[in-house]
Scaffold this motif. Structure first.
Motif, mmCIF file in Angstrom:
data_model
loop_
_atom_site.group_PDB
_atom_site.id
_atom_site.type_symbol
_atom_site.label_atom_id
_atom_site.label_comp_id
_atom_site.label_asym_id
_atom_site.label_seq_id
_atom_site.Cartn_x
_atom_site.Cartn_y
_atom_site.Cartn_z
ATOM 1 N N PHE A 71 37.987 41.391 52.709
ATOM 2 C CA PHE A 71 37.355 39.966 52.078
ATOM 3 C C PHE A 71 38.261 39.752 51.848
ATOM 4 N N LEU A 72 38.421 38.123 51.361
ATOM 5 C CA LEU A 72 40.025 37.415 51.626
ATOM 6 C C LEU A 72 39.183 36.138 50.290
ATOM 7 N N ASP A 73 40.779 36.397 49.617
ATOM 8 C CA ASP A 73 40.911 35.497 48.580
ATOM 9 C C ASP A 73 41.143 33.847 49.217
ATOM 10 N N PRO A 85 33.494 41.653 46.193
ATOM 11 C CA PRO A 85 34.736 42.224 45.829
ATOM 12 C C PRO A 85 34.749 43.819 46.355
ATOM 13 N N PRO A 86 35.946 44.694 46.490
ATOM 14 C CA PRO A 86 37.342 43.863 46.482
ATOM 15 C C PRO A 86 37.687 42.408 47.276
ATOM 16 N N VAL A 87 38.723 41.742 46.563
ATOM 17 C CA VAL A 87 39.175 40.341 47.591
ATOM 18 C C VAL A 87 40.965 40.773 47.758
ATOM 19 N N TYR A 88 41.241 40.499 48.601
ATOM 20 C CA TYR A 88 42.175 40.292 48.900
ATOM 21 C C TYR A 88 43.037 38.660 49.070
ATOM 22 N N ASP A 89 44.264 39.067 48.710
ATOM 23 C CA ASP A 89 45.497 38.114 48.707
ATOM 24 C C ASP A 89 45.549 37.599 50.048
ATOM 25 N N PRO A 90 45.597 36.766 50.636
ATOM 26 C CA PRO A 90 45.578 36.086 51.964
ATOM 27 C C PRO A 90 47.148 36.471 52.068
ATOM 28 N N TYR A 109 44.623 29.485 48.306
ATOM 29 C CA TYR A 109 43.780 30.474 47.903
ATOM 30 C C TYR A 109 42.176 30.145 47.611
ATOM 31 N N GLY A 110 41.121 30.779 47.175
ATOM 32 C CA GLY A 110 39.829 30.261 47.139
ATOM 33 C C GLY A 110 39.458 30.560 45.526
ATOM 34 N N GLY A 111 40.734 31.371 44.814
ATOM 35 C CA GLY A 111 40.364 31.445 43.245
ATOM 36 C C GLY A 111 39.260 32.537 42.712
ATOM 37 N N PHE A 112 39.509 33.774 43.790
ATOM 38 C CA PHE A 112 38.034 34.529 43.377
ATOM 39 C C PHE A 112 39.274 35.895 42.975
ATOM 40 N N GLY A 113 40.104 35.706 43.561
ATOM 41 C CA GLY A 113 40.967 36.481 42.665
ATOM 42 C C GLY A 113 42.216 36.639 41.684
ATOM 43 N N TRP A 114 43.513 37.340 41.965
ATOM 44 C CA TRP A 114 44.176 37.114 41.598
ATOM 45 C C TRP A 114 45.908 36.356 42.744
ATOM 46 N N PRO A 115 46.110 35.222 42.532
ATOM 47 C CA PRO A 115 46.406 35.330 43.424
ATOM 48 C C PRO A 115 48.311 35.683 43.133
ATOM 49 N N GLY A 116 48.686 35.846 44.532
ATOM 50 C CA GLY A 116 50.021 36.995 43.903
ATOM 51 C C GLY A 116 49.932 38.341 44.328
#
Length: 324
Positions: A191-193, A212-217, A291-298
Motif C-alpha cells: 500500500f502506497l501513500d 497501514p503500513p503505507v509506503y513512500d511512492p 503523496y496522499g497524506g496518509f504516511g510520512w513523506p520522504g
C-alpha cells in the motif's frame, strides 16, 4: 552515480505521470538524466510535472493521453519515438480504483476500471513492442501492486483487472523469449501513500483510507529506476508485499475472509461521504501530488512496527488454521 550514468539520455515513457507513483517516478528518472515523455489525461498538471523535471535538467515531452484509447497509445509511442529518436523504457503505471459492494456499483464502472488497469497496460505494450522489436531491445515496467495477488473485497473490478494483468504479463514474457533484450518487469508494491484512494470511485458512502503500513511512492519510483538499469521479471516493493503474498498463497480463503471482515469493520466506523465516480471516467483536479497524506513523506522505508505486526498476524492466522 551508476544509475545516473546508465540512464543518462535514455528515453523513458511514463503513463499516469500526473500524480502518485507516476509523478514520483518522473522525478526519479529526471534525477538520473533521462529524457521523459509524460502521459496522463490531465495536461495542465502534466505541464507542472514537466516543469519540475526540467528544473532537474531533464528534457521532457508532454502528451495528454487516455490509456484506454488504443489509437491514442500508439500516437503516444510514435510521438516519443519521433521526438527522442527511440524509446528505451516504457512504464505502464496509470490506474484507477473503485470501491463498494459489487452489485451496488454500475457495471459501467467495473468495466472502466478494467479498461484502464488491464487494457490500458495491454494498449501500452501493444503500442511500444513494434518499436522495441525494431530496436531489438527495450524495457516495459508494469506497476501492478500486490493487488495482483491479494483479492480486494469491495473492489471486485479492481481485483479482476489486477489478477488478469498479472496473467497477461506472464504470457507476454513467455512469448518474448526469442527477444533476449526485450524485458517485461512487473512491480508489486504494498500500500502506497498516494492520492489514488482519494481519486477512487467510491460507492461505500464512507471516507476511504489505505491500510497501514503505507509506503513512500518514491520507493516505487526508485524501484522503477533500478529495474530500468537491472531488469527483473518480478520485483516486490516493501516487505509487507512479500508477507501478504505468502500468507495468501498458504491460506487464500482465510486471507480473503479476513480482509473482507477488516473492510466491513472499518466502514462501520468511518466518516460518511457522498458517493462519487472519482477519476474513473474522467480526470480530476485535486490531490495531484505524489503523496496522499496518509504516511510520512520522504521516509523511504515502512515503519518496522507495522511490518512486525503484519508478521504476527500471519503467524497467528497460521496457528489458528493448524488448530482449527
Amino acid at each position: 552515480m551508476r544509475m545516473l550514468k546508465k540512464l543518462l539520455n535514455k528515453s523513458v515513457v511514463i503513463t499516469g505521470a500526473s500524480s502518485g507513483a507516476g509523478r514520483a517516478a518522473a522525478i526519479e528518472f529526471a534525477l538520473c538524466g533521462a529524457k521523459l515523455t509524460l502521459a496522463a489525461r490531465n495536461e495542465e498538471v502534466l505541464d507542472e510535472v514537466a516543469a519540475e523535471c526540467r528544473r532537474l535538467g531533464a528534457e521532457v515531452l508532454v502528451v495528454a493521453t487516455d490509456v484506454t484509447d488504443a489509437k491514442a497509445m500508439i500516437s503516444l509511442a510514435n510521438a516519443a519515438n519521433y521526438f527522442f529518436g527511440r524509446i528505451d523504457v516504457w512504464v505502464n503505471n496509470a490506474g484507477v480504483l473503485a470501491a463498494g459492494p459489487f452489485d451496488e456499483m454500475p457495471m459501467a464502472m467495473h468495466e472502466q476500471v478494467i479498461r484502464t488497469n488491464l487494457l490500458g497496460y495491454m494498449n501500452g505494450a501493444h503500442a511500444v513492442l513494434p518499436i522495441f522489436k525494431a530496436q531489438k531491445r527495450g524495457i516495459i515496467i508494469n506497476n501492478i501492486s500486490i493487488g495482483g495477488f491479494i483479492p480486494m473485497p469491495y473492489g471486485a473490478g479492481y481485483t479482476a483487472s489486477k489478477f488478469a494483468l498479472r496473467g497477461f504479463n506472464e504470457a507476454l514474457k513467455a512469448e518474448l523469449t526469442p527477444w533476449p533484450y526485450i524485458y517485461v518487469c512487473d512491480l508489486f508494491p504494498a500500500f502506497l501513500d498516494t492520492p489514488g484512494i482519494q481519486h477512487a470511485g467510491n460507492y461505500t458512502g464512507k471516507v476511504l483510507k489505505p491500510a497501514p503500513p503505507v509506503y513512500d511512492p518514491r520507493r516505487v519510483g526508485k524501484a522503477m529506476v533500478d529495474v530500468a538499469v537491472r531488469p527483473q521479471a518480478t520485483r516486490y516493493v516493501g516487505s509487507v508485499s512479500v508477507l501478504l503474498k505468502l500468507a495468501h498463497a498458504i491460506f487464500p480463503q482465510t486471507m480473503a475472509n479476513a480482509t473482507a471482515g477488516m473492510v466491513r469493520t472499518y466502514l462501520k466506523q468511518a466518516d460518511e461521504i457522498s458517493k462519487t465516480d472519482g477519476n474513473v471516467y474522467s480526470t480530476v483536479n485535486y490531490g495531484m501530488s505524489p503523496y496522499g497524506g496518509f504516511g510520512w513523506p520522504g521516509k523511504p522505508r515502512a515503519h518496522r512496527k507495522y511490518i512486525a505486526a503484519a508478521a504476527l498476524v500471519g503467524l497467528a492466522t497460521g496457528l489458528w488454521m493448524v488448530n482449527k
